[in-house]
Design an enzyme around this catalytic site. Sequence first.
Site: not given
Ligand SMILES: NC(=O)c1ccc[n+]([C@@H]2O[C@H](COP(=O)([O-])OP(=O)(O)OC[C@H]3O[C@@H](n4cnc5c(N)ncnc54)[C@H](O)[C@@H]3O)[C@@H](O)[C@H]2O)c1
Length: 354
Positions: A44, A49, A70, A178, A182
């Site tokens: 991902g 992030l 990804d 969600y 988690k």
């Molecule tokens: N962004 C925030 O504010 C936030 C806050 C708390 C926790 N998180 C956690 O951090 C992590 C990353 O969050 P983010 O904001 O970067 O999310 P995002 O949605 O921006 O990125 C997720 C990435 O995962 C990829 N993805 C989706 N399904 C997939 C699959 N089956 N196989 C491979 N890749 C796949 C997507 O293409 C995307 O690029 C997540 O676990 C999220 O729960 C994020």
Amino acid sequence: MTFSNLEGFFTTFAQANPNINKKPLGDFLAFGKPKMMDKILVIGAAGQLGSELTQALTNQYGGDQVIATDLRDSAKSQFDYCRFEVLDVMNREALRDLVKEEKVTQIYHLAAVLSATGEKNPLFAWHLNMESLLYVLELAKEEKLDKIYWPSSIAVFGPNTPKVNTPQFCVKEPNTVYGISKQAGERWCEYYFEKHGVDVRSLRYPGLIGYKSLPGGGTTDYAVDIYHKAIANEKFNCFLREDSYLPMMYMPDAIKATLDLMNAPRESVKIRSSYNLSGMSFSPKEIFESIKKHVPDFQIEFNPDFRQAIADSWPDSIDDSRAREDWGWKPDYDLDAMTADILKNLPSYFPPKK
Ligand SMILES: NC(=O)c1ccc[n+]([C@@H]2O[C@H](COP(=O)([O-])OP(=O)(O)OC[C@H]3O[C@@H](n4cnc5c(N)ncnc54)[C@H](O)[C@@H]3O)[C@@H](O)[C@H]2O)c1
């Protein structure tokens, strides 16, 4: 030279040269093998992030030691500094083959369906978020991987959680799919550590705010979008109420926390579910006022939608004293420092449309 001799050599070298940079040497000694042997897989990697964390990991380990993956093929152009592979984490065989062929030692598993998107397709969100974590944990157990990173979220808390300075250990009754995924994920992480010795580490991120990429469907996304509207001189339509406080964090702090946790000696990481982590807490009105100091004509309108109910179920602020005590966490940015930095840098990443 055997490893213990090598360790002795470096210790003597460090004592004789007190001005050398101690951190990489400390890491070297703490984990018992040279950094060159670490091979990092980011799942991902193209998300909000991942795109910044992968760069930071490449800075630490070198481009040859990091593999960004990804689902999205289109993300390839983003990774000119390390190898990129298309990988669906749900393809268990492909994941296993990649880990074995490349002799991966650490996985950062970031792929997930986020809070707002998850509510639109709850069963899919549960399936992806849970199954993928279990695949990674099983693989870590079977292949004896060194370390796993998996992010949790403030979404693990729920309406019955104390809202102000939410403690590390308290009632958690999340009411979004969600948050439920988690919370269950945290239990699985702790389980794999306790039962199988998997060195899995995790942070409960607040809403993450960065300027280098667009957010992926979370409830805190407004705090990213608002800066895009400010530099475009457009009125911002906020989907939360003006007094809706949420815990937030600037991306450089989130990256620092992640690397600090992952670089900490194993015995310092005493919480194996997930650590509370705090950066700042503000309301939509406060971020608007912070931006207005730089963009005096900026305008906002508040039109709460379904995401207000999600925000209402989350804490206002977080007590992260355990992260501070166990591995020395301390954030660098408050709201005004973040605003100044974003407004300075955002236009070069996303030039406002004329
Ligand atoms: N962004 C925030 O504010 C936030 C806050 C708390 C926790 N998180 C956690 O951090 C992590 C990353 O969050 P983010 O904001 O970067 O999310 P995002 O949605 O921006 O990125 C997720 C990435 O995962 C990829 N993805 C989706 N399904 C997939 C699959 N089956 N196989 C491979 N890749 C796949 C997507 O293409 C995307 O690029 C997540 O676990 C999220 O729960 C994020």
